[in-house]
Design an enzyme around this catalytic site. Structure first.
Site, PDB file in Angstrom:
ATOM      1  N   SER A  19     113.464  54.654  61.080  1.00  0.00           N
ATOM      2  CA  SER A  19     114.567  55.517  60.620  1.00  0.00           C
ATOM      3  C   SER A  19     114.281  57.015  60.798  1.00  0.00           C
ATOM      4  O   SER A  19     115.207  57.755  61.180  1.00  0.00           O
ATOM      5  CB  SER A  19     114.956  55.186  59.184  1.00  0.00           C
ATOM      6  OG  SER A  19     113.836  55.092  58.347  1.00  0.00           O
ATOM      7  N   GLU A  76     106.754  58.838  52.698  1.00  0.00           N
ATOM      8  CA  GLU A  76     106.087  57.530  52.825  1.00  0.00           C
ATOM      9  C   GLU A  76     104.829  57.543  51.954  1.00  0.00           C
ATOM     10  O   GLU A  76     103.991  58.431  52.095  1.00  0.00           O
ATOM     11  CB  GLU A  76     105.754  57.268  54.303  1.00  0.00           C
ATOM     12  CG  GLU A  76     104.847  56.090  54.567  1.00  0.00           C
ATOM     13  CD  GLU A  76     105.360  54.749  54.037  1.00  0.00           C
ATOM     14  OE1 GLU A  76     106.528  54.399  54.256  1.00  0.00           O
ATOM     15  OE2 GLU A  76     104.559  54.059  53.372  1.00  0.00           O
ATOM     16  N   ASP A  91     115.273  52.704  51.325  1.00  0.00           N
ATOM     17  CA  ASP A  91     114.970  51.468  52.063  1.00  0.00           C
ATOM     18  C   ASP A  91     113.657  50.849  51.544  1.00  0.00           C
ATOM     19  O   ASP A  91     112.647  50.831  52.257  1.00  0.00           O
ATOM     20  CB  ASP A  91     114.869  51.834  53.564  1.00  0.00           C
ATOM     21  CG  ASP A  91     114.702  50.618  54.447  1.00  0.00           C
ATOM     22  OD1 ASP A  91     114.984  49.494  53.992  1.00  0.00           O
ATOM     23  OD2 ASP A  91     114.274  50.808  55.602  1.00  0.00           O
ATOM     24  N   HIS A 119     120.092  50.458  61.115  1.00  0.00           N
ATOM     25  CA  HIS A 119     120.021  51.622  61.995  1.00  0.00           C
ATOM     26  C   HIS A 119     121.345  51.874  62.722  1.00  0.00           C
ATOM     27  O   HIS A 119     121.690  53.025  63.000  1.00  0.00           O
ATOM     28  CB  HIS A 119     118.857  51.460  62.983  1.00  0.00           C
ATOM     29  CG  HIS A 119     117.514  51.491  62.291  1.00  0.00           C
ATOM     30  ND1 HIS A 119     116.383  50.916  62.805  1.00  0.00           N
ATOM     31  CD2 HIS A 119     117.138  52.024  61.095  1.00  0.00           C
ATOM     32  CE1 HIS A 119     115.367  51.105  61.968  1.00  0.00           C
ATOM     33  NE2 HIS A 119     115.810  51.768  60.925  1.00  0.00           N
ATOM     34  N   HIS A 153     111.860  56.005  51.870  1.00  0.00           N
ATOM     35  CA  HIS A 153     110.842  55.001  52.238  1.00  0.00           C
ATOM     36  C   HIS A 153     110.818  54.993  53.769  1.00  0.00           C
ATOM     37  O   HIS A 153     111.464  54.156  54.396  1.00  0.00           O
ATOM     38  CB  HIS A 153     111.212  53.610  51.749  1.00  0.00           C
ATOM     39  CG  HIS A 153     111.386  53.472  50.261  1.00  0.00           C
ATOM     40  ND1 HIS A 153     112.459  53.974  49.586  1.00  0.00           N
ATOM     41  CD2 HIS A 153     110.605  52.853  49.333  1.00  0.00           C
ATOM     42  CE1 HIS A 153     112.341  53.672  48.291  1.00  0.00           C
ATOM     43  NE2 HIS A 153     111.222  52.993  48.111  1.00  0.00           N
ATOM     44  N   ASP A 192     105.782  59.092  45.538  1.00  0.00           N
ATOM     45  CA  ASP A 192     106.606  57.937  45.193  1.00  0.00           C
ATOM     46  C   ASP A 192     108.079  58.238  45.525  1.00  0.00           C
ATOM     47  O   ASP A 192     108.585  59.327  45.240  1.00  0.00           O
ATOM     48  CB  ASP A 192     106.449  57.639  43.686  1.00  0.00           C
ATOM     49  CG  ASP A 192     107.363  56.516  43.267  1.00  0.00           C
ATOM     50  OD1 ASP A 192     107.183  55.388  43.757  1.00  0.00           O
ATOM     51  OD2 ASP A 192     108.295  56.768  42.477  1.00  0.00           O
TER      52      ASP A 192
END
Ligand code: SAM
Length: 294
Positions: free
Chosen positions: A104, A122, A168, A18, A41, A147
């Protein structure tokens, strides 16, 4: 999909990821033209550090908890570079004591301007629901629940033609490192000027070095591997550190990392054992630096 970031939020790896993310976004704001952050992600967006999940590992105490405790001991320049990130953490807590940690997507939203946009993706249904709540009514943000690798293909290039893509993955399944390389290759075909940041854990140091050499096939102007070690990766069963691949990152980043990383290692790594390594993936040249003394 068993991985839940709530167990790990705010740990040393989140702090590194971050802090770098905030530096890249800060740089992107130097130009007036809007940009888009694509978070493949995204997680739940914000984390309650008093939750049962966070309390089970208490990883945040050795991450953001320790950084905030020791912030006053950092150099003026390091504090200045960390300011956007730490102000976002503070804002998440209404300026009071640390109770919540921004994931994030919320970190990006706190740093972005009114004209910038976020796509937060997500796949886990419960986490996606929490993410929806964390984004709230912020009109700059759009939620996707597909996905990650499909999202990467579908969302590139962004209409702004300026963008930061954060990759991520949870590293639950074997082959995640290869999927990152393929994702970067695919992503760059669609958006050659994009800035891509991909996170990975470091357990077996040799495996990571072999993988980094394969990244030389990526077609981009610049690919940096930033490896942060809590200790020498002698035991490949342990999480010994973490790394970030930064593709087409700001030209200012290396210089900033030279200030930031030794100090962050001094705070976060095992005393006297931490170090960092920056590798130019195309030339294969690496630079290894120890922590600043505590
Ligand atoms: N980026 C977040 C942050 O920095 O706050 C943390 C993300 S966490 C490491 C990884 C997330 O990816 C988890 O929330 C997990 O549910 C999600 N995930 C796992 N596999 C996925 C997939 N194939 N597509 C999209 N999301 C996925």
């Amino acid at each position: 999909m068993n991985y839940r970031h709530a167990f790990h939020a705010g740990n040393f790896a989140d702090v590194i990821k971050h802090a770098v993310l905030a530096r890249v976004i800060d740089y992107m704001k130097r130009k007036d033209a809007p940009f888009r952050v694509i978070d493949t992600h995204a997680g739940t967006g914000r984390y309650d550090l008093a939750s049962a999940e966070a309390g089970k590992t208490n990883e945040w105490q050795d991450g953001i908890g320790r950084l905030l405790q020791q912030e006053a001991r950092l150099s003026v320049r390091a504090r200045e570079l960390l300011k956007p990130y730490l102000e976002a953490v503070s804002a998440e807590n209404g300026g009071g004591v640390l109770k919540r940690y921004p994931g994030s997507p919320r970190l990006a939203l706190r740093l972005m301007r009114p004209s910038d946009r976020l796509v937060a993706n997500e796949l886990h249904p419960e986490d996606a629901k929490a993410l929806k709540a964390a984004i709230g009514k912020d009109r700059r943000a759009r939620l996707l629940t597909i996905d990650a690798w499909a999202a990467l293909r579908a969302q590139l290039p962004p209409k702004e033609r300026r963008g930061l893509i954060l990759i991520d993955p949870p590293f639950e399944q074997p082959g995640e490192l290869d999927r990152i390389r393929e994702g970067l290759t695919e992503g760059l075909k669609r958006f050659a000027t994009g800035t891509f940041v991909a996170w990975y854990p470091i357990k077996d140091g040799r495996q990571i070095e072999r993988w980094q050499r394969t990244l030389a096939a990526i077609k981009a102007d610049k690919v940096l591997a930033i490896d942060f070690f809590l200790r020498k990766p002698a035991d490949p069963e342990r999480l010994n550190g973490c790394g970030l691949i930064v593709v087409n990152g700001p030209y200012t980043l290396q210089d900033e990392l030279d200030t930031l990383l030794p100090e962050l290692i001094g705070v976060l790594a095992e005393e006297g054992r931490g170090y960092f390594k920056i590798t130019d993936v195309f030339s294969g040249k690496s630079r290894v630096e120890p922590a600043s003394p505590r």
